[in-house]
Design a protein around this motif. Structure first.
Motif, PDB file in Angstrom:
ATOM      1  N   ALA A 284       0.654  -1.312  -0.233  1.00 14.24           N
ATOM      2  CA  ALA A 284      -0.156  -0.372  -0.084  1.00 14.24           C
ATOM      3  C   ALA A 284       0.760   1.318   0.465  1.00 14.24           C
ATOM      4  CB  ALA A 284      -0.643  -0.091   1.574  1.00 14.24           C
ATOM      5  N   LYS A 285       1.786   1.228   0.740  1.00 14.60           N
ATOM      6  CA  LYS A 285       2.756   2.127   0.676  1.00 14.60           C
ATOM      7  C   LYS A 285       3.255   2.702  -0.958  1.00 14.60           C
ATOM      8  CE  LYS A 285       6.531   2.503   3.732  1.00 14.60           C
ATOM      9  NZ  LYS A 285       7.292   1.793   4.966  1.00 14.60           N
ATOM     10  N   ARG A 287       2.189   1.735  -3.787  1.00 16.74           N
ATOM     11  CA  ARG A 287       0.984   2.275  -4.871  1.00 16.74           C
ATOM     12  C   ARG A 287       0.513   3.846  -4.231  1.00 16.74           C
ATOM     13  NH1 ARG A 287      -2.257  -3.249  -5.138  1.00 16.74           N
ATOM     14  NH2 ARG A 287       0.063  -4.916  -5.178  1.00 16.74           N
ATOM     15  N   LEU A 288       0.675   4.109  -2.390  1.00 20.69           N
ATOM     16  CA  LEU A 288      -0.729   4.869  -2.899  1.00 20.69           C
ATOM     17  C   LEU A 288      -0.379   6.475  -3.409  1.00 20.69           C
ATOM     18  CD1 LEU A 288      -1.432   5.284   0.837  1.00 20.69           C
ATOM     19  CD2 LEU A 288      -3.177   5.048  -0.686  1.00 20.69           C
TER      20      LEU A 288
ATOM     21  N   THR B 332      -6.359   1.253  -9.090  1.00 17.93           N
ATOM     22  CA  THR B 332      -6.336   0.015  -8.188  1.00 17.93           C
ATOM     23  C   THR B 332      -5.741  -0.953  -8.984  1.00 17.93           C
ATOM     24  OG1 THR B 332      -8.536   0.350  -7.438  1.00 17.93           O
ATOM     25  CG2 THR B 332      -6.235   1.492  -6.051  1.00 17.93           C
ATOM     26  N   GLU B 361      -3.757  -8.421  -0.964  1.00 15.24           N
ATOM     27  CA  GLU B 361      -4.218  -7.785  -2.480  1.00 15.24           C
ATOM     28  C   GLU B 361      -5.468  -7.086  -1.359  1.00 15.24           C
ATOM     29  OE1 GLU B 361      -3.179  -6.108  -4.528  1.00 15.24           O
ATOM     30  OE2 GLU B 361      -1.742  -7.233  -4.839  1.00 15.24           O
ATOM     31  N   THR B 364      -4.334  -5.120   1.614  1.00 21.74           N
ATOM     32  CA  THR B 364      -3.687  -3.169   0.431  1.00 21.74           C
ATOM     33  C   THR B 364      -4.596  -2.969  -0.324  1.00 21.74           C
ATOM     34  OG1 THR B 364      -2.358  -4.831  -0.371  1.00 21.74           O
ATOM     35  CG2 THR B 364      -2.355  -3.024  -1.302  1.00 21.74           C
ATOM     36  N   ILE B 367      -6.276  -1.031   3.093  1.00 22.30           N
ATOM     37  CA  ILE B 367      -5.850   0.749   3.713  1.00 22.30           C
ATOM     38  C   ILE B 367      -5.699   1.709   2.214  1.00 22.30           C
ATOM     39  CG2 ILE B 367      -2.736   1.199   4.423  1.00 22.30           C
ATOM     40  CD1 ILE B 367      -2.546  -1.804   4.819  1.00 22.30           C
ATOM     41  N   THR B 368      -5.232   0.424   0.937  1.00 20.31           N
ATOM     42  CA  THR B 368      -6.036   2.363  -0.079  1.00 20.31           C
ATOM     43  C   THR B 368      -6.589   2.669   0.246  1.00 20.31           C
ATOM     44  OG1 THR B 368      -6.306   0.782  -1.619  1.00 20.31           O
ATOM     45  CG2 THR B 368      -3.903   1.251  -1.077  1.00 20.31           C
ATOM     46  N   THR B 405      -9.143  -3.650  -6.473  1.00 19.66           N
ATOM     47  CA  THR B 405      -7.628  -4.622  -5.914  1.00 19.66           C
ATOM     48  C   THR B 405      -8.295  -6.221  -6.232  1.00 19.66           C
ATOM     49  OG1 THR B 405      -7.390  -2.622  -4.327  1.00 19.66           O
ATOM     50  CG2 THR B 405      -6.430  -4.628  -4.950  1.00 19.66           C
TER      51      THR B 405
END
Lengths: 454, 454
Positions: A284-285, A287-288, B332, B361, B364, B367-368, B405
């Protein structure tokens, strides 16, 4: 289908794990050392740190260095760090210099310094020399373990020289030829050496049109040369044509894989370090940052549409076609982008010229635009029953596709010209730009012809 | 920066063109034959058909065959066809069998038959054998010109055998070892041969853990094996472990380039044959099928929004956020897709399991989704001044990102399971699916909380 060499390998793996468990050092060594280093490396992926520490005590630094060379370089650092530092320094010294440098490039400065101190001065100096070179250049991927012969040697002398050098050299299948001043003057293949008469001179049979690269050359260019010319090794020279090292085909295959992953990741706007084995938080870090940039670009689109709120209030059905128009513009833009980025990478485009490329893409955009525009006009008329709306949507698709195709090919060409890697013009980025353009076209047209819609 | 071996090359090019113009056959031959075949091939790119016809009369089929081997295979067909058929057949017979087969795979059946008739029976038979193999398998990229030695030979006998075979063999750096029944039993490198004592036996120094692939193996798997193990050549065997051919590293570099282009093109939904040097009409013809499919998928999105026309009529400002929500879901989704496709290609994913991958995923995406959802809620509240609208947009982004995602990673995993190339799950395709999902979420939420918006 799995390659059919897997089964005997798995059997050997089991034996090795059992030998470790029972602390049978001799059995472990005989089974383990029979394996190809790549298979040896994959055992490390499957065992705990305790087992790995046990293996370190069972293998000499020289044996361990061959295992390490077959890891991905990013995966090696934690292994090196968990080892006894003296043992680790020995391993780094035993490895091909180019691989040792690749690994040490991942370390902090003080770590590098402490490993270098623990080595013999000679090996430390070789590594220090290569550490200077910029990443992704010839200097950073070349090895200094290569064989040169003097052009005045006989074939017999050259073969004797070769036999003594063979154990240390990274390849002996290409032998490079130098003159008295160590200038690169030719190349000779081992194939030619063994079919020649023993008392001929090297200079008689060598090829003097030797292809070489300079030490600062980009690794992608080198990969293209080696692939085009089918070379197994390529010499690297300084500005006075002294040979500094060679680049071998196995390193180039890694470069090709790396560059391909790189371009692919960029098209999808993921960092090339965003690998499937990251934790969700790390993924996530990675992609964000992209997503947040794209989010704000998206808000620009939103505020643009906001300006047409009046139009929307009067003809709400206009909103229905926003995604299809923006989507189609995004899709054609990505297509044009991908073809252009590949064309730059393969060199096809520099041949025919950039202006010609843009003209071609404009014409391609015109053809696809007319086709898609006509189809959607028909569909909207028949499916939704709106004649004028159909014409406005069709016209907007036509214009958007032309503009998006031009933008998709112009942006990477511009970046290439400015010496930026064109692959950075990622798919989502060009898609968002084309969103904005297509929405201005659509709402602009609709506002002008508002009378027909109400 | 261009590689610095270009300058002497350009000089030679000029001399050659002048020699052609003045019909100086000897000068042409001496200059031309000094060049590397790849450079010889690039001259053909730059001259007219008349000049090419002239060159065909200046060069023997054998000399011409080496030039042809350094072309891209798609570019060769027109050259072969413009030649005198007997001359062309000679060239095909002189080439490495694997390259000849690659070229002939581009021809119509009757063309293939007529060239085969013009060849000697022996060469025609070799080519016919390879033409059977399916494209992109070991059989279609292997060559049958390789060197085997018997395990009972002495090193001296093996070297003599090697010297006689060297001119025809594609590589002599790996020599494969067979037993009396022609089964593959080992491998020995030329490096080991030349540093061994002459009266040792081949079976004493050969490695008997030889890695091989079966003739039906996929070329992408083979590329991975050769890259992982750093092989220069890999033997291909039938189901009884008889050696049929070898695959050399130069062919594998071409495969790697082809597969990389392939994956990249698919992510952008362009056919891998859509190259920068096509005419606009051909390029449009390649791209339109994709665009039309995506156009109709887009119409599905449009008709979905159409169902919410009531909602839209009451709150027109909802339309403003359609592109940003759909766009973020698309972005995403493409990121998750790219990471998963690369993970499958590199083998990272099979190691850790597919379910684990999906769980990762999902997390992830969560989070995003939370991050982007909170940001956009804030922006809509402050920038547009709509509190409840901000919360609805934020919530929709959160849900869309999670679903997108999961979809982006699930689709390629599903395709891989069904033995479909996961790279086919192209970017625009997953983007359009995510458009649809995100719009249902957005308008669904908005319709439920309609009271808060009016």
């Amino acid at each position: 289908m799995e390659p059919n060499h897997e089964e005997p390998k798995l059997e050997a793996f089991d034996k090795i794990l059992v030998a470790l468990e029972n602390e049978q050092i001799d059995l472990f060594r005989s089974e383990f050392l029979e394996l190809h280093p790549y298979d040896q490396a994959s055992i490390f992926d499957e065992v705990t740190e305790d087992r790995r520490q046990q293996i370190y005590t069972y293998l000499s630094p020289q044996e361990m260095s061959e295992v390490i060379e077959h890891f991905d370089f990013e995966d090696v650092s934690p292994l090196i760090i968990e080892m006894n530092p003296t043992y680790a320094a020995h391993i780094l010294a035993e490895m091909s210099t180019d691989d040792a440098v690749d690994i040490m490039n991942n370390f902090e400065k003080d770590q590098v310094a402490s490993y270098l101190t623990l080595m013999h001065k000679e090996e430390a100096d070789e590594i220090k020399d290569l550490l200077h070179y910029e990443e992704k250049t010839a200097g950073s991927i070349m090895t200094t373990e290569f064989v040169v012969v003097n052009k005045n040697m006989t074939i017999r002398e050259a073969m004797v020289h070769l036999r003594t050098q063979a154990p240390d050299a990274e390849t002996i299948y290409y032998v490079f030829v130098v003159d008295e001043d160590k200038h690169l003057v030719g190349v000779i293949s081992l194939r030619d050496l063994i079919i020649s008469e023993e008392d001929w001179l090297v200079s008689d049979i060598m090829s003097d049109r030797v292809v070489y690269v300079s030490v600062g050359e980009d690794q992608e260019v080198i990969a293209k040369i080696m692939r085009d010319y089918d070379f197994l090794a390529l010499p690297v020279v300084d500005f006075k044509k002294h040979i500094l090292g060679i680049i071998t085909v196995d390193d180039i295959m890694d470069v090709m894989e790396e560059e391909a992953s790189d371009d692919y990741s960029k098209l999808a706007a993921v960092s090339d370090m965003d690998r499937a084995d990251l934790t969700p938080f790390d993924a996530a870090k990675k992609r964000l940052p992209w997503l947040i940039i794209l989010l704000f670009l998206g808000m620009v689109t939103a505020s643009l549409i906001g300006r047409f709120e009046n139009t929307l209030d009067q003809v709400a059905i206009l909103a229905v076609f926003i995604p299809v128009i923006a989507g189609m513009a995004g899709n054609t833009g990505t297509q044009a982008l991908a073809v252009t980025v590949r064309g730059i990478a393969t060199g096809d485009i520099s041949k025919e010229g950039k202006l010609k490329r843009l003209k071609k893409e404009t014409l391609t955009g015109l053809i696809t635009g007319i086709t898609c525009g006509l189809i959607i006009t028909g569909v909207v008329m028949l499916w939704f029953g709106h004649v004028y709306l159909g014409m406005i949507v069709g016209f907007s698709i036509l214009c958007s596709l032309i503009v998006a195709t031009i933008a998709g090919s112009f942006l990477p060409l511009l970046m290439h010209k400015m010496n930026i890697d064109p692959a950075v013009a990622s798919g989502p980025f060009i898609t968002t730009i084309n969103d904005i353009i297509s929405i201005i076209i659509y709402f602009g047209t609709a506002t002008i012809f508002m009378d027909l819609l109400i």
